[in-house]
Write a protein that holds these residues in place. Sequence first.
Motif, PDB file in Angstrom:
ATOM      1  N   ILE A 109      41.068  25.914  84.906  1.00  0.00           N
ATOM      2  CA  ILE A 109      41.347  25.055  86.064  1.00  0.00           C
ATOM      3  C   ILE A 109      42.551  24.165  85.781  1.00  0.00           C
ATOM      4  CG2 ILE A 109      40.431  23.146  87.435  1.00  0.00           C
ATOM      5  CD1 ILE A 109      37.658  24.491  87.097  1.00  0.00           C
ATOM      6  N   PHE A 110      42.621  23.592  84.576  1.00  0.00           N
ATOM      7  CA  PHE A 110      43.749  22.727  84.217  1.00  0.00           C
ATOM      8  C   PHE A 110      45.056  23.506  84.120  1.00  0.00           C
ATOM      9  CE2 PHE A 110      40.838  19.419  82.203  1.00  0.00           C
ATOM     10  CZ  PHE A 110      41.068  18.503  83.208  1.00  0.00           C
ATOM     11  N   SER A 111      44.998  24.798  83.881  1.00  0.00           N
ATOM     12  CA  SER A 111      46.230  25.575  83.725  1.00  0.00           C
ATOM     13  C   SER A 111      47.024  25.678  85.029  1.00  0.00           C
ATOM     14  CB  SER A 111      45.915  26.974  83.195  1.00  0.00           C
ATOM     15  OG  SER A 111      45.242  27.738  84.180  1.00  0.00           O
ATOM     16  N   LEU A 127      48.987  16.990  84.819  1.00  0.00           N
ATOM     17  CA  LEU A 127      48.266  17.039  83.546  1.00  0.00           C
ATOM     18  C   LEU A 127      48.308  15.694  82.838  1.00  0.00           C
ATOM     19  CD1 LEU A 127      49.041  20.465  81.842  1.00  0.00           C
ATOM     20  CD2 LEU A 127      46.832  19.536  82.456  1.00  0.00           C
ATOM     21  N   CYS A 128      49.451  15.035  82.887  1.00  0.00           N
ATOM     22  CA  CYS A 128      49.557  13.717  82.259  1.00  0.00           C
ATOM     23  C   CYS A 128      48.684  12.698  82.975  1.00  0.00           C
ATOM     24  CB  CYS A 128      51.012  13.255  82.240  1.00  0.00           C
ATOM     25  SG  CYS A 128      52.041  14.228  81.135  1.00  0.00           S
ATOM     26  N   ARG A 129      48.567  12.830  84.288  1.00  0.00           N
ATOM     27  CA  ARG A 129      47.681  11.925  85.026  1.00  0.00           C
ATOM     28  C   ARG A 129      46.217  12.204  84.703  1.00  0.00           C
ATOM     29  NH1 ARG A 129      50.872  12.136  90.730  1.00  0.00           N
ATOM     30  NH2 ARG A 129      52.531  10.699  90.144  1.00  0.00           N
ATOM     31  N   LEU A 144      47.520  24.808  76.913  1.00  0.00           N
ATOM     32  CA  LEU A 144      48.066  24.559  78.247  1.00  0.00           C
ATOM     33  C   LEU A 144      49.579  24.369  78.204  1.00  0.00           C
ATOM     34  CD1 LEU A 144      45.416  22.026  79.556  1.00  0.00           C
ATOM     35  CD2 LEU A 144      45.676  24.386  80.242  1.00  0.00           C
ATOM     36  N   TRP A 145      50.056  23.571  77.256  1.00  0.00           N
ATOM     37  CA  TRP A 145      51.476  23.214  77.208  1.00  0.00           C
ATOM     38  C   TRP A 145      52.339  24.346  76.678  1.00  0.00           C
ATOM     39  CZ3 TRP A 145      53.370  19.127  79.658  1.00  0.00           C
ATOM     40  CH2 TRP A 145      52.474  18.151  80.062  1.00  0.00           C
ATOM     41  N   MET A 146      51.776  25.218  75.861  1.00  0.00           N
ATOM     42  CA  MET A 146      52.548  26.336  75.332  1.00  0.00           C
ATOM     43  C   MET A 146      53.010  27.250  76.476  1.00  0.00           C
ATOM     44  SD  MET A 146      51.502  29.204  72.509  1.00  0.00           S
ATOM     45  CE  MET A 146      50.227  29.896  73.505  1.00  0.00           C
ATOM     46  N   LEU A 147      52.130  27.506  77.433  1.00  0.00           N
ATOM     47  CA  LEU A 147      52.495  28.368  78.557  1.00  0.00           C
ATOM     48  C   LEU A 147      53.606  27.745  79.397  1.00  0.00           C
ATOM     49  CD1 LEU A 147      48.911  29.412  79.672  1.00  0.00           C
ATOM     50  CD2 LEU A 147      50.562  30.759  78.380  1.00  0.00           C
TER      51      LEU A 147
END
Length: 193
Positions: A55-57, A64-66, A83-86
């Motif tokens: 869901i987060f992706s 995401l920062c929020r 998440l951040w790698m993608l």
Amino acid sequence: FDKWTDGQRRRILVDLLERCSLSQQKFCAKQLQTRIPTEAVDFTARLPRVLSLYIFSFLDPRSLCRCAQVSWHWKHLAELDQLWMLKCLRFGWYLNFCPTPFEQGVWKKHYIEMVRELRLTRPKTPSKDEFIVIDVQPVQSNVPERKIPVAGRGTARGKRELPPWRSADRNPTDTVRYNYLDNCDPSEQARQA
């Protein structure tokens, strides 16, 4: 108890809860939670971690920062490298080292550094030879010019003259329109014209 009003029942329940010990109050809270469905449930605590990450992706980096500001659990999930790698790889931003399993948030830091680097570099200004100015010429109109009424003079009753930008003409001929859906640079459009 069945014959009492709602207000009387509430007063009795409040008095009973005030006289109960802490362990008895916790017992009552557990009994109430099983009978009354909870309204605000943290889905990340109920769902498996894989589904929460899925869901987060779908969120953009700002969202995401929020989400990382909601709670500690959400912060842990929102800063995972998975998440951040993608998001970094989508732009072709690779790490020049292999992070150890103990390093967390490496990809998020890398994403932030790359975005900062993009904002620091200034766009190149074209040289005078590359910069082209279009010769602007007035467009001829088929509509005859109207006289502008002088202030203070009244117009005929019932018939009011519209300003030039609110003409009754549905297909104006005195405008030059560009197709903004073309992905051409404005200088290329000028060359083509």
